[in-house]
Design a protein around this motif. Sequence first.
Motif, PDB file in Angstrom:
ATOM      1  N   GLY A   1      90.384 -68.999  66.097  1.00  0.00           N
ATOM      2  CA  GLY A   1      90.245 -68.943  67.549  1.00  0.00           C
ATOM      3  C   GLY A   1      89.102 -69.785  68.060  1.00  0.00           C
ATOM      4  N   MET A   2      88.024 -69.867  67.278  1.00  0.00           N
ATOM      5  CA  MET A   2      86.857 -70.652  67.675  1.00  0.00           C
ATOM      6  C   MET A   2      87.081 -72.164  67.508  1.00  0.00           C
ATOM      7  SD  MET A   2      83.853 -68.428  65.818  1.00  0.00           S
ATOM      8  CE  MET A   2      82.609 -69.705  66.102  1.00  0.00           C
ATOM      9  N   MET A   3      87.741 -72.551  66.427  1.00  0.00           N
ATOM     10  CA  MET A   3      87.776 -73.964  66.042  1.00  0.00           C
ATOM     11  C   MET A   3      89.164 -74.591  66.091  1.00  0.00           C
ATOM     12  SD  MET A   3      84.622 -74.775  65.244  1.00  0.00           S
ATOM     13  CE  MET A   3      84.538 -76.081  64.015  1.00  0.00           C
ATOM     14  N   GLY A   4      90.183 -73.805  66.346  1.00  0.00           N
ATOM     15  CA  GLY A   4      91.553 -74.300  66.266  1.00  0.00           C
ATOM     16  C   GLY A   4      91.890 -75.383  67.262  1.00  0.00           C
ATOM     17  N   ASP A   5      91.250 -75.374  68.424  1.00  0.00           N
ATOM     18  CA  ASP A   5      91.535 -76.425  69.410  1.00  0.00           C
ATOM     19  C   ASP A   5      90.959 -77.773  68.982  1.00  0.00           C
ATOM     20  OD1 ASP A   5      92.926 -74.716  71.032  1.00  0.00           O
ATOM     21  OD2 ASP A   5      91.212 -74.205  72.291  1.00  0.00           O
ATOM     22  N   VAL A   6      89.825 -77.733  68.297  1.00  0.00           N
ATOM     23  CA  VAL A   6      89.185 -78.973  67.845  1.00  0.00           C
ATOM     24  C   VAL A   6      89.858 -79.497  66.581  1.00  0.00           C
ATOM     25  CG1 VAL A   6      87.005 -80.041  67.133  1.00  0.00           C
ATOM     26  CG2 VAL A   6      86.992 -78.179  68.813  1.00  0.00           C
ATOM     27  N   PHE A   7      90.238 -78.576  65.694  1.00  0.00           N
ATOM     28  CA  PHE A   7      90.892 -78.943  64.440  1.00  0.00           C
ATOM     29  C   PHE A   7      92.230 -78.210  64.348  1.00  0.00           C
ATOM     30  CE2 PHE A   7      86.285 -79.362  63.643  1.00  0.00           C
ATOM     31  CZ  PHE A   7      86.234 -80.689  63.244  1.00  0.00           C
ATOM     32  N   PRO A   8      93.296 -78.818  64.883  1.00  0.00           N
ATOM     33  CA  PRO A   8      94.595 -78.146  64.968  1.00  0.00           C
ATOM     34  C   PRO A   8      95.155 -77.699  63.616  1.00  0.00           C
ATOM     35  CG  PRO A   8      94.572 -80.156  66.291  1.00  0.00           C
ATOM     36  CD  PRO A   8      93.326 -80.156  65.475  1.00  0.00           C
ATOM     37  N   GLU A   9      94.728 -78.334  62.518  1.00  0.00           N
ATOM     38  CA  GLU A   9      95.242 -77.948  61.209  1.00  0.00           C
ATOM     39  C   GLU A   9      94.921 -76.497  60.886  1.00  0.00           C
ATOM     40  OE1 GLU A   9      93.045 -80.261  61.864  1.00  0.00           O
ATOM     41  OE2 GLU A   9      91.412 -80.378  60.403  1.00  0.00           O
ATOM     42  N   LEU A  10      93.869 -75.956  61.510  1.00  0.00           N
ATOM     43  CA  LEU A  10      93.549 -74.536  61.302  1.00  0.00           C
ATOM     44  C   LEU A  10      94.633 -73.646  61.889  1.00  0.00           C
ATOM     45  CD1 LEU A  10      89.716 -74.530  62.105  1.00  0.00           C
ATOM     46  CD2 LEU A  10      90.774 -74.246  59.850  1.00  0.00           C
ATOM     47  N   LYS A  11      95.094 -73.978  63.086  1.00  0.00           N
ATOM     48  CA  LYS A  11      96.162 -73.194  63.720  1.00  0.00           C
ATOM     49  C   LYS A  11      97.466 -73.336  62.946  1.00  0.00           C
ATOM     50  CE  LYS A  11      94.554 -73.115  68.525  1.00  0.00           C
ATOM     51  NZ  LYS A  11      94.846 -73.525  69.915  1.00  0.00           N
ATOM     52  N   GLU A  12      97.752 -74.554  62.516  1.00  0.00           N
ATOM     53  CA  GLU A  12      99.005 -74.802  61.810  1.00  0.00           C
ATOM     54  C   GLU A  12      99.080 -74.033  60.488  1.00  0.00           C
ATOM     55  OE1 GLU A  12      99.285 -79.411  63.485  1.00  0.00           O
ATOM     56  OE2 GLU A  12      99.181 -79.014  61.324  1.00  0.00           O
ATOM     57  N   ASN A  13      97.937 -73.787  59.885  1.00  0.00           N
ATOM     58  CA  ASN A  13      97.911 -73.139  58.571  1.00  0.00           C
ATOM     59  C   ASN A  13      97.268 -71.759  58.595  1.00  0.00           C
ATOM     60  OD1 ASN A  13      98.822 -75.374  56.517  1.00  0.00           O
ATOM     61  ND2 ASN A  13      97.424 -76.400  57.931  1.00  0.00           N
ATOM     62  N   GLU A  14      97.160 -71.152  59.781  1.00  0.00           N
ATOM     63  CA  GLU A  14      96.431 -69.885  59.907  1.00  0.00           C
ATOM     64  C   GLU A  14      96.978 -68.803  58.972  1.00  0.00           C
ATOM     65  OE1 GLU A  14      94.934 -66.744  63.366  1.00  0.00           O
ATOM     66  OE2 GLU A  14      96.107 -68.505  63.907  1.00  0.00           O
ATOM     67  N   LYS A  15      98.289 -68.632  58.959  1.00  0.00           N
ATOM     68  CA  LYS A  15      98.886 -67.586  58.105  1.00  0.00           C
ATOM     69  C   LYS A  15      98.642 -67.876  56.629  1.00  0.00           C
ATOM     70  CE  LYS A  15     103.138 -64.987  57.268  1.00  0.00           C
ATOM     71  NZ  LYS A  15     102.985 -64.998  55.803  1.00  0.00           N
ATOM     72  N   LYS A  16      98.817 -69.125  56.241  1.00  0.00           N
ATOM     73  CA  LYS A  16      98.585 -69.516  54.848  1.00  0.00           C
ATOM     74  C   LYS A  16      97.138 -69.247  54.437  1.00  0.00           C
ATOM     75  CE  LYS A  16      98.138 -73.794  52.193  1.00  0.00           C
ATOM     76  NZ  LYS A  16      98.260 -75.258  52.271  1.00  0.00           N
ATOM     77  N   ILE A  17      96.189 -69.626  55.293  1.00  0.00           N
ATOM     78  CA  ILE A  17      94.765 -69.393  55.001  1.00  0.00           C
ATOM     79  C   ILE A  17      94.505 -67.910  54.802  1.00  0.00           C
ATOM     80  CG2 ILE A  17      92.410 -69.573  55.910  1.00  0.00           C
ATOM     81  CD1 ILE A  17      93.436 -72.008  57.565  1.00  0.00           C
ATOM     82  N   LYS A  18      95.008 -67.116  55.733  1.00  0.00           N
ATOM     83  CA  LYS A  18      94.742 -65.672  55.683  1.00  0.00           C
ATOM     84  C   LYS A  18      95.394 -65.036  54.464  1.00  0.00           C
ATOM     85  CE  LYS A  18      94.538 -61.671  58.744  1.00  0.00           C
ATOM     86  NZ  LYS A  18      94.813 -61.182  60.102  1.00  0.00           N
ATOM     87  N   ASP A  19      96.612 -65.433  54.159  1.00  0.00           N
ATOM     88  CA  ASP A  19      97.335 -64.846  53.024  1.00  0.00           C
ATOM     89  C   ASP A  19      96.644 -65.160  51.705  1.00  0.00           C
ATOM     90  OD1 ASP A  19      99.188 -63.794  54.725  1.00  0.00           O
ATOM     91  OD2 ASP A  19     100.757 -65.274  54.299  1.00  0.00           O
ATOM     92  N   ILE A  20      96.222 -66.418  51.539  1.00  0.00           N
ATOM     93  CA  ILE A  20      95.567 -66.804  50.279  1.00  0.00           C
ATOM     94  C   ILE A  20      94.253 -66.052  50.106  1.00  0.00           C
ATOM     95  CG2 ILE A  20      94.363 -68.710  49.129  1.00  0.00           C
ATOM     96  CD1 ILE A  20      96.602 -70.552  50.106  1.00  0.00           C
ATOM     97  N   ILE A  21      93.451 -65.988  51.176  1.00  0.00           N
ATOM     98  CA  ILE A  21      92.172 -65.281  51.088  1.00  0.00           C
ATOM     99  C   ILE A  21      92.404 -63.795  50.846  1.00  0.00           C
ATOM    100  CG2 ILE A  21      90.126 -64.586  52.412  1.00  0.00           C
ATOM    101  CD1 ILE A  21      90.099 -67.336  53.671  1.00  0.00           C
ATOM    102  N   LYS A  22      93.403 -63.231  51.505  1.00  0.00           N
ATOM    103  CA  LYS A  22      93.711 -61.807  51.329  1.00  0.00           C
ATOM    104  C   LYS A  22      94.096 -61.497  49.887  1.00  0.00           C
ATOM    105  CE  LYS A  22      96.552 -58.107  53.316  1.00  0.00           C
ATOM    106  NZ  LYS A  22      97.618 -57.805  54.305  1.00  0.00           N
ATOM    107  N   ASP A  23      94.940 -62.344  49.299  1.00  0.00           N
ATOM    108  CA  ASP A  23      95.356 -62.132  47.907  1.00  0.00           C
ATOM    109  C   ASP A  23      94.181 -62.261  46.952  1.00  0.00           C
ATOM    110  OD1 ASP A  23      97.929 -61.748  48.745  1.00  0.00           O
ATOM    111  OD2 ASP A  23      98.642 -63.754  48.206  1.00  0.00           O
ATOM    112  N   GLU A  24      93.348 -63.282  47.149  1.00  0.00           N
ATOM    113  CA  GLU A  24      92.180 -63.477  46.287  1.00  0.00           C
ATOM    114  C   GLU A  24      91.204 -62.316  46.418  1.00  0.00           C
ATOM    115  OE1 GLU A  24      90.759 -65.906  44.177  1.00  0.00           O
ATOM    116  OE2 GLU A  24      92.781 -66.681  43.935  1.00  0.00           O
TER     117      GLU A  24
END
Length: 814
Positions: A261-284
């Motif tokens: 939410g803080m950085m997604g407008d500046v770096f759109p790749e964060l929004k595009e991969n939000e679910k993937k980022i969260k899922d990987i961190i959650k599993d780890e």
Amino acid sequence: MEGEQWPADRVRQTFIDFFTSKSHARWPSSPVVPVDDPTLLFANAGMNQFKPVFLGAAAPDSPLGRLRRACNTQKCIRAGGKHNDLDDVGNDTYHHTFFEMLGSWSFGDYFKEEAIAYAWELLTEFNRESDGTLRPLPAKHVDTGMGFEHLTSILQNKMSNYDTDVFIPLFEAIHKSVGDGIEPYSGKLGCSDVGKVDTAYRVVADHIRTLSFAIADGSQPGNEGREYVLRRILRRAVHFDRQKLKAKQGFFSNLVDVFVGMMGDVFPELKENEKKIKDIIKDEEASFEKTLVKDAFVLWDTYGYPIDLTEVMAVEEGLAVDMESFNAGGKSIVLDANATSQLRNQGLASTDDSLKFQHVEHSSVVMAIYTGSEFIASASGDEDFGLVLKRTSFYAEQGGQIYDTGSIEGSSGSFAVKNVQVFAGYVLHIGSFVEGSESKTLSVGDEVKCKVDYARRSLIAPNHTCTHMLNFALREVLGDHIDQKGSIVLPEKLRFDFSHGKPVKLEDLERIELKVNQQIKDELEVYAQEIKLADAKRINGLRAVFGEIYPDPVRVVAIGRKVEDLLADPESKEGLSISTELCGGTHISNTRVALAFAIISEEGIAKGVRRITAVTGECASQAMKLASSIDADIIDTSKLHGVELEKVKIGFIKSTLDAAAIPATRKADLRKKVSELEDQMRKVKKKTGQENIQKAVKAAMDAADAALSAGQPFCIAHVDVGLNAAALREAVFKCMNRVPTMLFSTDMASNKVVVYAGVPPEALPSGLKVLEWLMASIGPLKGRGGGGKNGLAQGQVSHHSISVSGQSLVIIIA
């Protein structure tokens, strides 16, 4: 200026706007995971992606080759290799594993004089006094490369990078979610930070930034290289949030939402991969939970918990880690020289392992039981121990081939074999009693049955035979200078290291892969025979590992020709046309058993040494099917047009391709197709942008004409251009000198409204100021706005349908 006037977004935008006004192209940040620079674990400086320009390696007609001036904010990670700030993060006010580097560049254009002038115009440096004021230095200095976080702290009049709005929203989110009794972040350091609570805030906030960007750019926590660095970062963050902030499981991954939410407008790749980022961190995070109460060596060896963090935890609890035991931990069941001497002095013969090349269950006798420190007559309980048998069919790890697993069954216990090693001729079977066994006892002299997991070995054998065929193909394609530097043969893959001074060309890699597959298709018999070492060395074309010490007699493995035929005419040139090697490993009987062969990657691991990783059998078939599936997706996407193509997430396709275990040559071809797709997308966006500008200007002009005809002092109108702020700006700019103009456009998919307003500075009716006008319109709707320079301002509202009424924008919830 006061700090409140310099929020982080404005700092970044001011830098970019300044240099774009000086004819610098705004250049995107490269991924933090380098695409084609094996010298880097992560992008760690703004200049990394411009190395081809500096080195004269960029094609003149390429985007980089045509570049003359550029500016950007580069995503950087310093947490491994030469630049490693990981252990300092949290302990001071300025170290970060992730940071943004603001930079401006000239490539053969201007030089020192203009660079100094630009830096002077943008900023000068001062000395900060103890009361916080800035005093001019006796001499002026300039710096055109700037750490974004540090620059923000200066402009916001803060003594710490962590006291700025780059981090404060994260701290607030952390405090909301942590355990009861944890105070809000207060910026304490060192001994004043009782309980290391503020240190934990800094560590957690920094590390979620690093991991989010690294995962968005195609990497993830793992066991090797940069992936291990990321796993260590994640586990360091989880250690601090559990131990210091009393957070619950899932806390760390939930911070992804806040950060995106803080950085997604500046770096759109964060929004595009939000679910993937969260899922990987959650599993780890979930996986790591299981490691927190284990023995120090088991933490490191089995679960990947860094030993340095174990030491930190121990010190904080007034304990210490037994490093001597830790360092011996991985070799706890080892027959050292004293142990093998004991066996030899007792008259115990070396283990007969001739059955290892057969697929049989057989009987044997327990000759010795070893705990890792002593021999015992009988073993029971749940601890690991080692068995020496009279004879065995288990393959002991050697020559790059992984050990066998299986079971050894006696009348009073079933022993699970987890590892097999050989020491001075004695094969040691390492493991423990099978969990759940009613009886758990084995004694010296017991008769047992050896049961190798032959299903597992059937996956290893084709990988080993294909390693030989790969070695042969490399020599055929690249030349006789190829020497084996190492190999690993596992059930799931093979890895082969070889001498070669440069990356293997894609066309050569394809030829190598084809040669191996041709040998599989030819259904060649695989022969093995034990002969005298001197006789083996006479065979023309025989391959061996330089520096390896071979037994005598030695085993020779030949593919497509009987060993006795080679011995009959050892100097024949025919030996150069087949694969012949000294090898004590297990192999398939015919090359057709391998089914297929696919090279997954080719990379440099040291100066003059390359590494190929490959798969065979079903794994190779699946890799080829996956490549075809990705290819089909790219082809389908390339058929889209206009708005449909714009909606496609090219970043997702690229990250999927980067992570895919597919043939390396296919991956290279698919990357070219993705690049072409990106070019197609850019053309569509450019065309759409031009069309939007034309549409917006016409609609604005019509609305302005209507307003003037009606005698209205201003013009407010809806324009259908999505979130294209550039089109709105152009339209407002063209109309504002005729009448104060406010235009807005909606985007149903993102549920947002973008607003642009313009008031001619020289003609302000009734004292109308553009930013005040804008905020009066969108402020009640919780909209955000900024600007005001040159009579222009812009804003955004998070609602999805809109109508006009007077000077206000009325949001209608559908």
